[in-house]
Write a protein that holds these residues in place. Structure first.
Motif, PDB file in Angstrom:
ATOM      1  N   ASP A   1       0.832  -1.198   0.000  1.00 53.79           N
ATOM      2  CA  ASP A   1       0.000   0.000   0.000  1.00 53.79           C
ATOM      3  C   ASP A   1       0.871   1.255   0.000  1.00 53.79           C
ATOM      4  OD1 ASP A   1       0.806  -0.648   2.651  1.00 53.79           O
ATOM      5  OD2 ASP A   1      -0.769   0.638   3.477  1.00 53.79           O
ATOM      6  N   GLN A   2       2.176   1.075   0.122  1.00 50.25           N
ATOM      7  CA  GLN A   2       3.123   2.185  -0.047  1.00 50.25           C
ATOM      8  C   GLN A   2       3.500   2.255  -1.526  1.00 50.25           C
ATOM      9  OE1 GLN A   2       6.449   2.365   2.639  1.00 50.25           O
ATOM     10  NE2 GLN A   2       5.241   1.675   4.398  1.00 50.25           N
ATOM     11  N   PRO A   3       3.112   3.323  -2.233  1.00 52.13           N
ATOM     12  CA  PRO A   3       3.302   3.390  -3.690  1.00 52.13           C
ATOM     13  C   PRO A   3       4.740   3.156  -4.142  1.00 52.13           C
ATOM     14  CG  PRO A   3       1.859   5.161  -2.952  1.00 52.13           C
ATOM     15  CD  PRO A   3       2.381   4.492  -1.712  1.00 52.13           C
ATOM     16  N   ALA A   4       5.716   3.656  -3.401  1.00 54.54           N
ATOM     17  CA  ALA A   4       7.112   3.512  -3.831  1.00 54.54           C
ATOM     18  C   ALA A   4       7.532   2.047  -3.887  1.00 54.54           C
ATOM     19  CB  ALA A   4       8.034   4.286  -2.892  1.00 54.54           C
ATOM     20  N   LEU A   5       7.016   1.239  -2.961  1.00 55.39           N
ATOM     21  CA  LEU A   5       7.392  -0.172  -2.946  1.00 55.39           C
ATOM     22  C   LEU A   5       6.750  -0.932  -4.107  1.00 55.39           C
ATOM     23  CD1 LEU A   5       7.393  -1.082   0.859  1.00 55.39           C
ATOM     24  CD2 LEU A   5       9.224  -0.208  -0.578  1.00 55.39           C
ATOM     25  N   LEU A   6       5.503  -0.626  -4.404  1.00 56.78           N
ATOM     26  CA  LEU A   6       4.862  -1.262  -5.561  1.00 56.78           C
ATOM     27  C   LEU A   6       5.537  -0.830  -6.857  1.00 56.78           C
ATOM     28  CD1 LEU A   6       2.705  -3.026  -6.784  1.00 56.78           C
ATOM     29  CD2 LEU A   6       1.099  -1.118  -6.629  1.00 56.78           C
ATOM     30  N   GLU A   7       5.862   0.449  -6.971  1.00 49.36           N
ATOM     31  CA  GLU A   7       6.489   0.963  -8.195  1.00 49.36           C
ATOM     32  C   GLU A   7       7.892   0.406  -8.398  1.00 49.36           C
ATOM     33  OE1 GLU A   7       5.028   2.732 -10.617  1.00 49.36           O
ATOM     34  OE2 GLU A   7       3.238   2.373  -9.404  1.00 49.36           O
ATOM     35  N   SER A   8       8.540  -0.031  -7.336  1.00 51.36           N
ATOM     36  CA  SER A   8       9.902  -0.550  -7.458  1.00 51.36           C
ATOM     37  C   SER A   8       9.943  -1.942  -8.085  1.00 51.36           C
ATOM     38  CB  SER A   8      10.571  -0.604  -6.074  1.00 51.36           C
ATOM     39  OG  SER A   8      10.020  -1.661  -5.286  1.00 51.36           O
ATOM     40  N   MET A   9       8.785  -2.597  -8.153  1.00 58.15           N
ATOM     41  CA  MET A   9       8.748  -3.972  -8.639  1.00 58.15           C
ATOM     42  C   MET A   9       8.672  -4.015 -10.165  1.00 58.15           C
ATOM     43  SD  MET A   9       6.284  -5.640  -5.703  1.00 58.15           S
ATOM     44  CE  MET A   9       6.825  -7.332  -5.958  1.00 58.15           C
ATOM     45  N   ARG A  10       8.975  -5.172 -10.731  1.00 52.73           N
ATOM     46  CA  ARG A  10       8.944  -5.333 -12.179  1.00 52.73           C
ATOM     47  C   ARG A  10       7.504  -5.268 -12.702  1.00 52.73           C
ATOM     48  NH1 ARG A  10      13.574  -9.990 -13.016  1.00 52.73           N
ATOM     49  NH2 ARG A  10      15.215  -8.560 -13.671  1.00 52.73           N
ATOM     50  N   TRP A  11       7.386  -4.989 -14.005  1.00 54.53           N
ATOM     51  CA  TRP A  11       6.066  -4.697 -14.568  1.00 54.53           C
ATOM     52  C   TRP A  11       5.028  -5.807 -14.397  1.00 54.53           C
ATOM     53  CZ3 TRP A  11       3.996  -7.659 -18.387  1.00 54.53           C
ATOM     54  CH2 TRP A  11       4.879  -8.439 -19.164  1.00 54.53           C
ATOM     55  N   PRO A  12       5.363  -7.106 -14.492  1.00 51.31           N
ATOM     56  CA  PRO A  12       4.287  -8.092 -14.290  1.00 51.31           C
ATOM     57  C   PRO A  12       3.678  -8.014 -12.897  1.00 51.31           C
ATOM     58  CG  PRO A  12       6.184  -9.121 -15.358  1.00 51.31           C
ATOM     59  CD  PRO A  12       6.633  -7.783 -14.859  1.00 51.31           C
ATOM     60  N   ALA A  13       4.532  -7.842 -11.891  1.00 54.46           N
ATOM     61  CA  ALA A  13       4.034  -7.732 -10.516  1.00 54.46           C
ATOM     62  C   ALA A  13       3.236  -6.450 -10.339  1.00 54.46           C
ATOM     63  CB  ALA A  13       5.197  -7.773  -9.529  1.00 54.46           C
ATOM     64  N   ARG A  14       3.740  -5.353 -10.875  1.00 54.03           N
ATOM     65  CA  ARG A  14       3.015  -4.079 -10.756  1.00 54.03           C
ATOM     66  C   ARG A  14       1.626  -4.182 -11.371  1.00 54.03           C
ATOM     67  NH1 ARG A  14       7.727  -1.686 -12.783  1.00 54.03           N
ATOM     68  NH2 ARG A  14       6.596  -0.999 -14.652  1.00 54.03           N
ATOM     69  N   ILE A  15       1.550  -4.757 -12.584  1.00 52.54           N
ATOM     70  CA  ILE A  15       0.265  -4.864 -13.276  1.00 52.54           C
ATOM     71  C   ILE A  15      -0.707  -5.733 -12.483  1.00 52.54           C
ATOM     72  CG2 ILE A  15      -0.845  -5.867 -15.309  1.00 52.54           C
ATOM     73  CD1 ILE A  15       1.555  -4.890 -16.945  1.00 52.54           C
ATOM     74  N   ASN A  16      -0.238  -6.886 -12.004  1.00 47.96           N
ATOM     75  CA  ASN A  16      -1.134  -7.812 -11.299  1.00 47.96           C
ATOM     76  C   ASN A  16      -1.601  -7.266  -9.960  1.00 47.96           C
ATOM     77  OD1 ASN A  16      -1.490 -10.123 -13.017  1.00 47.96           O
ATOM     78  ND2 ASN A  16       0.669 -10.582 -12.724  1.00 47.96           N
ATOM     79  N   PHE A  17      -0.693  -6.626  -9.224  1.00 44.41           N
ATOM     80  CA  PHE A  17      -1.096  -6.090  -7.924  1.00 44.41           C
ATOM     81  C   PHE A  17      -2.000  -4.864  -8.085  1.00 44.41           C
ATOM     82  CE2 PHE A  17       2.730  -8.354  -6.120  1.00 44.41           C
ATOM     83  CZ  PHE A  17       1.986  -9.208  -5.323  1.00 44.41           C
ATOM     84  N   ARG A  18      -1.718  -4.028  -9.086  1.00 45.56           N
ATOM     85  CA  ARG A  18      -2.606  -2.886  -9.331  1.00 45.56           C
ATOM     86  C   ARG A  18      -3.998  -3.365  -9.739  1.00 45.56           C
ATOM     87  NH1 ARG A  18       1.396   0.405 -13.197  1.00 45.56           N
ATOM     88  NH2 ARG A  18       2.679   1.511 -11.669  1.00 45.56           N
ATOM     89  N   SER A  19      -4.020  -4.409 -10.571  1.00 48.51           N
ATOM     90  CA  SER A  19      -5.303  -4.912 -11.057  1.00 48.51           C
ATOM     91  C   SER A  19      -6.144  -5.484  -9.928  1.00 48.51           C
ATOM     92  CB  SER A  19      -5.071  -5.978 -12.136  1.00 48.51           C
ATOM     93  OG  SER A  19      -6.304  -6.520 -12.565  1.00 48.51           O
TER      94      SER A  19
END
Length: 295
Positions: free
Chosen positions: A130-148
């Motif tokens: 839930d901390q945006p910087a930590l989610l943004e630090s991850m690779r795109w597949p993880a970012r897309i799936n967790f955002r979704s």
């Protein structure tokens, strides 16, 4: 090496599945697997556990592997299941090891039942997404799936129920190939080992045994506030993270270490997300039990 899976019945009549590795007569340590993962993941650490006299108890989380689901659960609720498991096994005290996605669950246990822990080690732990910087630090597949799963859960439900989970049940190697294709060099070297490939693909397949519900629930919980403040955890914690980790970047470990009052951070230069726990587990386990028993 085959390890028998056992079931314990919890007070609310759910069943929790677990497997044991290492020394059956050794010092108990409960192992919290990553994501997607299951109790079978811990077979990778059987040998070092035997060397250190550690009895590794690896449960499946709710809705994964053979553990019954728990609808509506929160991350903090896992601590109750771990205590019930320890009670069933007649363990007054135990060590705790949380790897990757098992890290938040390990911290939930430390928050709720610190008085029963002889020590806690986190290895490349996932931080609060839930901390945006930590989610943004991850690779795109993880970012897309967790955002979704957070923003458009209906879309995640469709993709995981119709495509991702059924395909993984049939052929878990496809996820492994994606992991391998995106891996940093130290991880590639480890993931190319046949023993590692067999253990991780078996663990991934077992994670989706019951279908998509447990997987989607896990993903959703990672994106939500944890329900407790890590700053309130006062027991000593060992935290290991590799500088080359791109799966769960070291920013996650650094963020947690800064928040935890009694955290000893081990930054391992050049190690990745898989190479660190697999190649350094002997050292990690020695540090874990050494702090308690001065060995």
């Amino acid at each position: 090496m085959a390890h028998e899976t056992k079931l314990v019945k919890l007070p609310d009549n759910r069943h929790l599945a677990y497997a044991e590795y290492g020394d059956p007569e050794g010092v108990p340590a409960i192992y919290l697997h990553g994501f997607p993962g299951s109790r079978l993941e811990a077979r990778l650490f059987d040998l070092p556990a035997r060397q250190h006299g550690l009895r590794v108890i690896a449960p499946d989380r709710n809705g994964l592997g053979l553990s019954d689901p728990k609808p509506g659960r929160r991350l903090i609720d896992w601590a109750v299941d771990v205590e019930d498991l320890a009670d069933n096994l007649k363990l007054e005290r135990f060590f705790l090891i949380g790897i990757s996605g098992g890290g938040p669950y390990a911290l939930a246990c430390a928050h709720k039942c610190a008085e029963r822990l002889d020590g806690l080690t986190l290895v490349c732990p996932l931080g609060p997404l839930d901390q945006p910087a930590l989610l943004e630090s991850m690779r795109w597949p993880a970012r897309i799936n967790f955002r979704s799963i957070r923003d458009t859960p209906w879309l995640s439900n469709i993709s995981f129920r119709i495509t991702i989970v059924p395909l993984t049940q049939l052929w878990p190697q496809w996820i492994y190939q994606i992991m391998l294709g995106m891996a940093v060099p130290p991880d590639v070297a480890v993931l190319n080992r046949s023993t590692v490939r067999k253990a991780i693909t078996a663990s991934i397949r077992e994670a989706v045994r019951q279908g998509a519900d447990g997987v989607l629930q896990e993903m959703s919980l990672y994106t939500q506030p944890w329900g407790f403040d890590p700053a309130e955890i006062t027991i000593p914690i060992q935290l290991w993270h590799g500088t080359a980790d791109k799966t769960v970047p070291i920013l996650h470990g650094l963020t947690l270490a800064e928040r935890l009052p009694e955290c000893e951070m081990h930054i391992v230069d050049g190690e990745g997300h898989f190479s660190l726990p697999i190649d350094s587990m002997e050292k990690i386990q020695r540090q874990l039990i050494g702090n308690r028993f001065n060995v």
